[in-house]
Design a protein around this motif. Sequence first.
Motif, PDB file in Angstrom:
ATOM      1  N   HIS A   1       1.229  -1.631   0.256  1.00  5.75           N
ATOM      2  CA  HIS A   1      -0.321   0.610  -0.065  1.00  5.75           C
ATOM      3  C   HIS A   1       0.592   0.975  -0.037  1.00  5.75           C
ATOM      4  CE1 HIS A   1      -3.174   2.450   0.933  1.00  5.75           C
ATOM      5  NE2 HIS A   1      -2.751   2.785   1.666  1.00  5.75           N
ATOM      6  N   ASP A   2       0.389   2.411  -1.424  1.00  7.93           N
ATOM      7  CA  ASP A   2       1.492   3.019  -1.116  1.00  7.93           C
ATOM      8  C   ASP A   2       0.905   4.479  -1.328  1.00  7.93           C
ATOM      9  OD1 ASP A   2       4.070   4.572  -1.741  1.00  7.93           O
ATOM     10  OD2 ASP A   2       5.057   3.497  -3.073  1.00  7.93           O
TER      11      ASP A   2
ATOM     12  N   TYR B   1      -3.154  -4.343  -3.242  1.00 11.28           N
ATOM     13  CA  TYR B   1      -4.202  -3.911  -4.676  1.00 11.28           C
ATOM     14  C   TYR B   1      -4.166  -4.955  -5.594  1.00 11.28           C
ATOM     15  CZ  TYR B   1      -3.631   0.939  -3.321  1.00 11.28           C
ATOM     16  OH  TYR B   1      -3.855   2.060  -2.893  1.00 11.28           O
ATOM     17  N   LEU B   2      -2.729  -5.913  -5.403  1.00 10.07           N
ATOM     18  CA  LEU B   2      -2.531  -7.019  -6.226  1.00 10.07           C
ATOM     19  C   LEU B   2      -4.291  -7.727  -6.114  1.00 10.07           C
ATOM     20  CD1 LEU B   2      -1.038  -8.176  -8.489  1.00 10.07           C
ATOM     21  CD2 LEU B   2       0.586  -9.773  -6.825  1.00 10.07           C
ATOM     22  N   GLU B   3      -4.466  -8.314  -4.896  1.00  9.72           N
ATOM     23  CA  GLU B   3      -5.693  -8.929  -4.407  1.00  9.72           C
ATOM     24  C   GLU B   3      -6.620  -7.976  -5.424  1.00  9.72           C
ATOM     25  OE1 GLU B   3      -5.311  -8.448  -0.357  1.00  9.72           O
ATOM     26  OE2 GLU B   3      -4.143 -10.213  -0.376  1.00  9.72           O
ATOM     27  N   LYS B   4      -6.236  -6.837  -5.341  1.00  8.81           N
ATOM     28  CA  LYS B   4      -7.925  -6.048  -5.785  1.00  8.81           C
ATOM     29  C   LYS B   4      -8.144  -6.417  -7.467  1.00  8.81           C
ATOM     30  CE  LYS B   4      -8.258  -2.628  -2.554  1.00  8.81           C
ATOM     31  NZ  LYS B   4      -8.267  -1.509  -2.345  1.00  8.81           N
ATOM     32  N   VAL B   5      -6.984  -6.831  -8.477  1.00  9.59           N
ATOM     33  CA  VAL B   5      -6.403  -7.083  -9.685  1.00  9.59           C
ATOM     34  C   VAL B   5      -6.977  -8.055 -10.608  1.00  9.59           C
ATOM     35  CG1 VAL B   5      -5.429  -4.289 -10.154  1.00  9.59           C
ATOM     36  CG2 VAL B   5      -4.020  -7.223  -9.930  1.00  9.59           C
ATOM     37  N   VAL B   6      -6.811  -8.758  -9.446  1.00 11.00           N
ATOM     38  CA  VAL B   6      -7.017 -10.591  -9.697  1.00 11.00           C
ATOM     39  C   VAL B   6      -8.907 -10.478  -9.725  1.00 11.00           C
ATOM     40  CG1 VAL B   6      -6.560 -12.982  -9.296  1.00 11.00           C
ATOM     41  CG2 VAL B   6      -4.533 -11.510  -8.847  1.00 11.00           C
ATOM     42  N   THR B   7      -9.155 -10.980 -10.761  1.00  8.56           N
ATOM     43  CA  THR B   7     -10.723 -10.809 -10.650  1.00  8.56           C
ATOM     44  C   THR B   7     -11.358 -12.864 -10.765  1.00  8.56           C
ATOM     45  OG1 THR B   7     -10.958 -10.874 -12.532  1.00  8.56           O
ATOM     46  CG2 THR B   7     -10.931  -8.752 -11.956  1.00  8.56           C
ATOM     47  N   SER B   8     -10.353 -13.078 -11.050  1.00 11.55           N
ATOM     48  CA  SER B   8     -10.682 -14.887 -11.361  1.00 11.55           C
ATOM     49  C   SER B   8      -9.441 -15.579 -11.391  1.00 11.55           C
ATOM     50  CB  SER B   8     -12.021 -14.927 -12.321  1.00 11.55           C
ATOM     51  OG  SER B   8     -11.575 -15.164 -13.378  1.00 11.55           O
ATOM     52  N   ARG B   9      -9.948 -16.398 -11.040  1.00 10.27           N
ATOM     53  CA  ARG B   9      -8.607 -17.945 -11.407  1.00 10.27           C
ATOM     54  C   ARG B   9      -9.809 -18.895 -11.880  1.00 10.27           C
ATOM     55  NH1 ARG B   9      -8.049 -19.709  -4.748  1.00 10.27           N
ATOM     56  NH2 ARG B   9      -6.859 -21.657  -6.294  1.00 10.27           N
ATOM     57  N   ARG B  10      -9.087 -19.072 -13.170  1.00  7.22           N
ATOM     58  CA  ARG B  10      -9.164 -20.581 -13.988  1.00  7.22           C
ATOM     59  C   ARG B  10      -8.112 -21.360 -14.206  1.00  7.22           C
ATOM     60  NH1 ARG B  10     -10.051 -18.238 -20.091  1.00  7.22           N
ATOM     61  NH2 ARG B  10     -10.103 -20.353 -21.136  1.00  7.22           N
TER      62      ARG B  10
ATOM     63  N   TYR C   1      -5.410   0.936  -9.952  1.00  4.60           N
ATOM     64  CA  TYR C   1      -4.407   0.232  -9.088  1.00  4.60           C
ATOM     65  C   TYR C   1      -3.100   1.494  -8.922  1.00  4.60           C
ATOM     66  CZ  TYR C   1      -8.199  -0.576  -6.947  1.00  4.60           C
ATOM     67  OH  TYR C   1      -9.850  -0.874  -6.784  1.00  4.60           O
ATOM     68  N   SER C   2      -2.929   1.304 -10.027  1.00  7.44           N
ATOM     69  CA  SER C   2      -1.377   1.906 -10.219  1.00  7.44           C
ATOM     70  C   SER C   2      -0.576   2.836 -10.377  1.00  7.44           C
ATOM     71  CB  SER C   2      -0.612   1.177 -12.146  1.00  7.44           C
ATOM     72  OG  SER C   2      -0.736   0.231 -12.228  1.00  7.44           O
ATOM     73  N   ASN C   3      -2.177   3.573 -10.567  1.00  5.11           N
ATOM     74  CA  ASN C   3      -2.356   5.186 -10.108  1.00  5.11           C
ATOM     75  C   ASN C   3      -2.149   5.500  -8.641  1.00  5.11           C
ATOM     76  OD1 ASN C   3      -1.760   6.073 -12.811  1.00  5.11           O
ATOM     77  ND2 ASN C   3      -3.830   5.858 -12.873  1.00  5.11           N
ATOM     78  N   GLU C   4      -2.359   5.010  -7.970  1.00  4.02           N
ATOM     79  CA  GLU C   4      -2.251   4.302  -6.574  1.00  4.02           C
ATOM     80  C   GLU C   4      -0.901   4.455  -5.642  1.00  4.02           C
ATOM     81  OE1 GLU C   4      -6.342   3.187  -4.961  1.00  4.02           O
ATOM     82  OE2 GLU C   4      -7.041   4.257  -6.515  1.00  4.02           O
TER      83      GLU C   4
END
Length: 173
Positions: free
Chosen positions: A23-24, A45-54, A136-139
């Motif tokens: 978090h930054d 942040y990474l958890e937020k961009v992962v939308t599914s597992r396949r 999220y890369s902006n944040e």
Amino acid sequence: MTGQSTTRWSVWLRQHLGQWCVHDPDGVHNGARNAGEDGDGQCGYLEKVVTSRRRVKRGAVLYNGGDKFGSLFYVRSGFFKTCLSAKDGREQVTGFHMVGDIIGVDGISSGQLTTDAVALEDSEVWTMSFDLIEQYSNECASLRFYFLKTLSNEVVRLQNLALLLGSLRSEER
């Protein structure tokens, strides 16, 4: 995902990719920091961009050239090949991708994937929304750095492939 599987998944993300999801909010990244050491205990942040597992079975196609681009795919387990398909049915392998690689980068520039991605063994990918990555890369400077590094690695891979092909005799190519 809910409950225990979400918890295990979050723990795995922090252990293996945590250095990229610090978090930054101020955009000031200290490279020595990693998840759990950022002071306020936030990651995600990474958890937020992962939308599914396949899960993808051996021989199955993850995506086809011509598909609309909207996501990148993190190879969690298994092995993939990417290839270009000619109209006459010929196939040219453009890369092999293993655990830790991100595939689908070829769709960023045009909004359309250019290669096919095929599982060479039973595999699992995590789908990462490109819109969320941009947001999220902006944040989060460390998340932005991770994806820029991924793009740079792809450029280097392609340069090495061009160098290899350029050094082969025409019969070898």
